[in-house]
Design an enzyme around this catalytic site. Structure first.
Site, PDB file in Angstrom:
ATOM      1  N   HIS A 140     -19.074  71.830 -35.675  1.00 51.07           N
ATOM      2  CA  HIS A 140     -19.146  71.160 -36.987  1.00 51.07           C
ATOM      3  C   HIS A 140     -19.233  69.635 -36.841  1.00 51.07           C
ATOM      4  O   HIS A 140     -20.187  69.030 -37.345  1.00 51.07           O
ATOM      5  CB  HIS A 140     -17.968  71.593 -37.859  1.00 51.07           C
ATOM      6  CG  HIS A 140     -17.764  70.758 -39.076  1.00 51.07           C
ATOM      7  ND1 HIS A 140     -18.662  70.696 -40.116  1.00 51.07           N
ATOM      8  CD2 HIS A 140     -16.747  69.924 -39.412  1.00 51.07           C
ATOM      9  CE1 HIS A 140     -18.206  69.873 -41.043  1.00 51.07           C
ATOM     10  NE2 HIS A 140     -17.044  69.390 -40.635  1.00 51.07           N
ATOM     11  N   HIS A 188     -14.347  62.843 -37.246  1.00 52.33           N
ATOM     12  CA  HIS A 188     -13.840  62.881 -38.613  1.00 52.33           C
ATOM     13  C   HIS A 188     -12.759  63.915 -38.890  1.00 52.33           C
ATOM     14  O   HIS A 188     -11.947  63.727 -39.780  1.00 52.33           O
ATOM     15  CB  HIS A 188     -14.994  63.025 -39.618  1.00 52.33           C
ATOM     16  CG  HIS A 188     -15.516  64.415 -39.749  1.00 52.33           C
ATOM     17  ND1 HIS A 188     -16.471  64.926 -38.901  1.00 52.33           N
ATOM     18  CD2 HIS A 188     -15.204  65.402 -40.618  1.00 52.33           C
ATOM     19  CE1 HIS A 188     -16.742  66.173 -39.258  1.00 52.33           C
ATOM     20  NE2 HIS A 188     -15.980  66.483 -40.290  1.00 52.33           N
ATOM     21  N   ASP A 189     -12.708  65.015 -38.155  1.00 50.74           N
ATOM     22  CA  ASP A 189     -11.677  66.033 -38.397  1.00 50.74           C
ATOM     23  C   ASP A 189     -10.506  65.957 -37.430  1.00 50.74           C
ATOM     24  O   ASP A 189      -9.555  66.731 -37.548  1.00 50.74           O
ATOM     25  CB  ASP A 189     -12.294  67.439 -38.324  1.00 50.74           C
ATOM     26  CG  ASP A 189     -12.953  67.865 -39.625  1.00 50.74           C
ATOM     27  OD1 ASP A 189     -12.579  67.331 -40.695  1.00 50.74           O
ATOM     28  OD2 ASP A 189     -13.837  68.732 -39.582  1.00 50.74           O
ATOM     29  N   GLU A 215      -7.115  65.189 -39.297  1.00 49.41           N
ATOM     30  CA  GLU A 215      -6.666  66.276 -40.173  1.00 49.41           C
ATOM     31  C   GLU A 215      -6.290  67.535 -39.406  1.00 49.41           C
ATOM     32  O   GLU A 215      -5.370  68.243 -39.807  1.00 49.41           O
ATOM     33  CB  GLU A 215      -7.775  66.649 -41.169  1.00 49.41           C
ATOM     34  CG  GLU A 215      -7.917  65.710 -42.318  1.00 49.41           C
ATOM     35  CD  GLU A 215      -8.968  66.176 -43.311  1.00 49.41           C
ATOM     36  OE1 GLU A 215      -9.271  67.380 -43.382  1.00 49.41           O
ATOM     37  OE2 GLU A 215      -9.498  65.307 -44.018  1.00 49.41           O
ATOM     38  N   ASP A 216      -7.003  67.837 -38.331  1.00 49.82           N
ATOM     39  CA  ASP A 216      -6.892  69.158 -37.713  1.00 49.82           C
ATOM     40  C   ASP A 216      -6.295  69.180 -36.312  1.00 49.82           C
ATOM     41  O   ASP A 216      -6.253  70.233 -35.685  1.00 49.82           O
ATOM     42  CB  ASP A 216      -8.280  69.810 -37.670  1.00 49.82           C
ATOM     43  CG  ASP A 216      -8.839  70.053 -39.061  1.00 49.82           C
ATOM     44  OD1 ASP A 216      -8.055  70.129 -40.028  1.00 49.82           O
ATOM     45  OD2 ASP A 216     -10.075  70.149 -39.194  1.00 49.82           O
ATOM     46  N   ASP A 225     -20.390  65.741 -43.931  1.00 50.23           N
ATOM     47  CA  ASP A 225     -19.321  66.722 -43.702  1.00 50.23           C
ATOM     48  C   ASP A 225     -19.428  67.877 -44.697  1.00 50.23           C
ATOM     49  O   ASP A 225     -19.435  69.056 -44.315  1.00 50.23           O
ATOM     50  CB  ASP A 225     -17.974  65.998 -43.831  1.00 50.23           C
ATOM     51  CG  ASP A 225     -16.762  66.908 -43.676  1.00 50.23           C
ATOM     52  OD1 ASP A 225     -16.862  67.972 -43.027  1.00 50.23           O
ATOM     53  OD2 ASP A 225     -15.685  66.529 -44.186  1.00 50.23           O
TER      54      ASP A 225
END
Length: 180
Positions: free
Chosen positions: A29, A53-54, A57-58, A114
């Site tokens: 992704h 970018h993730d 968050e992840d 995204d």
């Protein structure tokens, strides 16, 4: 060097993670998001943010880690796409809908790239799973439609027609078609 380092960093951070709707490696992704940004001519900092970018968050990565490794500008762009997990799903999504309206173009672009990739994955999963795809999400089709539609509606706010990248238009058209 920046892009290779960002990609490697993201690959290490997301090692072993899978996407909930497809079961594919999570790293695919952010790689697609970064490639979209690169394809449309965004600078290296924006493309690096696409890879990263993730991570906040992840994974266990923090914005401070991103700033230390990749600089203030990359960290600012990543932070512009990072949701605060202390808030409810609805509050986080409403914040993104509101933020994309006023965000600078590089953050708008990251948000849209995204969401476009998320939507493409969702549409692919829908082809094989039908309405069963919604069981992978905390909120169902209606709430997801509200969120994607809100981002689509606000993503071009403040941009002249000539400033709107084609992938924004693709995203808006797919949102409208999928939830019509």
């Amino acid at each position: 060097m920046l892009l290779e380092n960002a990609k490697r960093f993201a690959m290490e951070a997301h090692a072993g993670q899978l996407r909930k709707s497809t079961g594919t490696p999570m790293i695919e992704h952010p790689i697609r998001v970064a490639e979209t940004l690169r394809e449309f001519g965004f600078n290296e900092e924006v493309v690096a943010a696409g890879f990263l970018h993730d991570t906040v968050e992840d994974t266990d990565v923090t914005i401070e880690d991103i700033e230390q490794e990749f600089g203030e500008e990359v960290a600012r762009i990543v932070a512009g796409n990072t949701e605060n997990k202390e808030h409810s799903w609805e509050e986080r999504k409403q914040h993104t809908i509101d933020w994309v309206k006023q965000a600078p173009i590089e953050i708008k672009a990251l948000i849209v790239a995204d969401k476009l990739d998320n939507l493409n994955s969702l549409m692919e999963a829908y082809k094989t799973q039908g309405d069963g795809v919604w069981r992978h999400f905390k909120r169902g089709k209606e709430k997801q439609g509200w969120y994607f539609s809100g981002v689509a509606l606000n993503s071009t706010y403040g941009l002249g027609e000539e400033e709107i990248p084609d992938f924004f238009k693709e995203f808006i058209e797919k949102v409208n078609r999928f939830w019509s």
